[in-house]
Design an enzyme around this catalytic site. Sequence first.
Site, mmCIF file in Angstrom:
data_model
loop_
_atom_site.group_PDB
_atom_site.id
_atom_site.type_symbol
_atom_site.label_atom_id
_atom_site.label_comp_id
_atom_site.label_asym_id
_atom_site.label_seq_id
_atom_site.Cartn_x
_atom_site.Cartn_y
_atom_site.Cartn_z
ATOM 1 N N HIS A 3 -1.634 -0.423 8.246
ATOM 2 C CA HIS A 3 -0.498 0.031 7.450
ATOM 3 C C HIS A 3 0.826 -0.459 8.045
ATOM 4 C CE1 HIS A 3 -3.568 3.078 6.112
ATOM 5 N NE2 HIS A 3 -3.028 2.752 4.950
ATOM 6 N N THR B 280 0.834 -1.206 0.000
ATOM 7 C CA THR B 280 0.000 0.000 0.000
ATOM 8 C C THR B 280 0.863 1.248 0.000
ATOM 9 O OG1 THR B 280 -1.599 1.282 1.300
ATOM 10 C CG2 THR B 280 -0.179 -0.212 2.525
ATOM 11 N N SER C 242 -1.707 3.451 10.695
ATOM 12 C CA SER C 242 -2.680 2.577 11.356
ATOM 13 C C SER C 242 -2.012 1.232 11.592
ATOM 14 C CB SER C 242 -3.940 2.403 10.496
ATOM 15 O OG SER C 242 -3.682 1.552 9.386
ATOM 16 N N LYS D 156 1.650 -3.887 6.874
ATOM 17 C CA LYS D 156 2.208 -3.875 5.520
ATOM 18 C C LYS D 156 3.698 -3.521 5.544
ATOM 19 C CE LYS D 156 -1.446 -4.642 2.837
ATOM 20 N NZ LYS D 156 -1.509 -5.733 1.856
#
Length: 600
Positions: A389, A351, A386, A392
């Site tokens: 995130h 992302t 977050s 990731k």
Amino acid sequence: SHPDRTDAAAAQCGLTRERPGSATTAGARWSQPIRIPPPEYPSQPPSPLPPSRCLLCYPIPLFVSFATLSPHPPSSSPSHGTGSGGCSLGPSRRLSLGGCGPTTRQIPRAVLGIYIIERIVRMANLVTNCGFSPSPAVKAHCNSPSYGHNFIRLQNSKSSTSSLNLKSSCKRSNKLYVTCASTAVQGQTQTPLTGSQQASGQSSSKPKKVMVIGGDGYCGWATALHLSNKGYEVAIVDNLVRRLFDHQLGLDSLTPIASIQNRIRRWKSLTGKTIQLFIGDICDFEFLSEAFKSFEPDSAVHFGEQRSAPFSMIDRSRAVYTQNNNVIGTLNVLFAMKEFSEECHLVKLGTMGEYGTPNIDIEEGFLTITHNGRTDTLPYPKQASSFYHLSKVHDSHNIAFTCKAWGIRATDLNQGVVYGIRTDETAMHEELSNRLDYDGIFGTALNRFCVQAAVGHPLTVYGKGGQTRGYLDIRDTVQCVELAIANPAKPGEFRVFNQFTEQFSVNELAKLVTAAGAKLGLDVQTKSVPNPRVEAEEHYYNAKHSKLSELGLVPHLLSDSLLDSLLNFAVQYKDRVDTAQIMPSVSWKKTGAKPKTVSV
């Protein structure tokens, strides 16, 4: 095995024991050979054995093995001998029936081969509970001169389900299922290729196999169909938990979506192409390893993660689930590749949120810096916003490390915000329709705005609305994945592509939707609502995204016609909209340890 059970099973096959002098079965031997009518050799293949001769009728435990032997010279008698001589119809095989006492009988290879293939077909139907169709490779093998030179084992598993293995002398082994091959042919070239060019035939004899992890989701489903349509042999791996989230939180897709089984059946009926399905959790390494050993992918496209930032911020349990599912799941994929598919290319969906919103240009994965007179190229700094995130970011670090340590080949696609619903494949039939989320947890900005406009709800702009991100059409998502597969990373290489086509602020999107709605006679209003997130609402944002364009990406840019299409689609299904799900319900600052029910 128990002597009485063994004798009863043997009696069904016309066998009896000779019991020399005592009631004990020790040293007992069979008094009759297994007699099989000779086939019409070599003009026609023999008929399968009658059910009374089925090896599967033998009591548990069952072990059947067929060992490769040197051909025996044909005997002078046309009948099947019981000694060491062969038969006049061709070379024979030794048949060992464990659990039924020590015995060896001679059976013609042709009879044995046809018999075993039929048993495998029936067994596969029972084990998989779905349709079975032998692949071209299996059919070709049955017609080859080496037909019958395999070692086949049918035995009871210690697990709750039975396993069926087919081991052959070729490189790919331990198959759990015989699959239907598609028509793709994968080639090796030095220049960037599209998946279509590779599938058209580039000097390879077998199709390119792609495992789509998370293939039941928004991006995964569209990608699986697209790759199948391009000629790849596709398998979906999914635990269907995304559907469970909807039930837990009281949410629903704007579009009605069929079950994954019906989706795949419909695709088969429309195109004739088969998509394999493995339902299970990639956090369960035993399941994942069996899927890898069975399918043996050339590429693994990894969508199989909890993908929502708001979901990860609902409460402690969802934050822990997100990190565990995403990080451990990806680690399992990496270990499965290392152990079972060393040449497999990982295409991981990351992302753009990993980067945050720095006050400098965002490069594609790496940044060259000079510090105290020394220069180096380092991974671009990450500023996740977050727990989602952050998961990731952890994935990216783990993948980069395994590329360096194990020689894994990987492409990390840092994807922007996806909008749209239709691809060429999902538009073929209503049962192939993709999901469209409009709620405050899983819905993305542009999709949510179009649904809000369709039902007359003010567009919900968080805070000042200056938040700027990269966006792309879902048709470009599937195209980018195809390009990454067609042009794989080298062994040990960790590539990062920024996957988006345009940048917009939230305010700019709201203006575009307002203008498009006015053309359709919709009175679209915009309302600023308190921002539930912790993020900069006005900031510099300039992210590079040239690598996929260099590979041949032809983007579908956001246009009036596309917005009209999205709005019309939302209007068509507006009766399915639950307006209670539109407003944001998860606050970053109020996340706590107490479990929270979002929908009431």
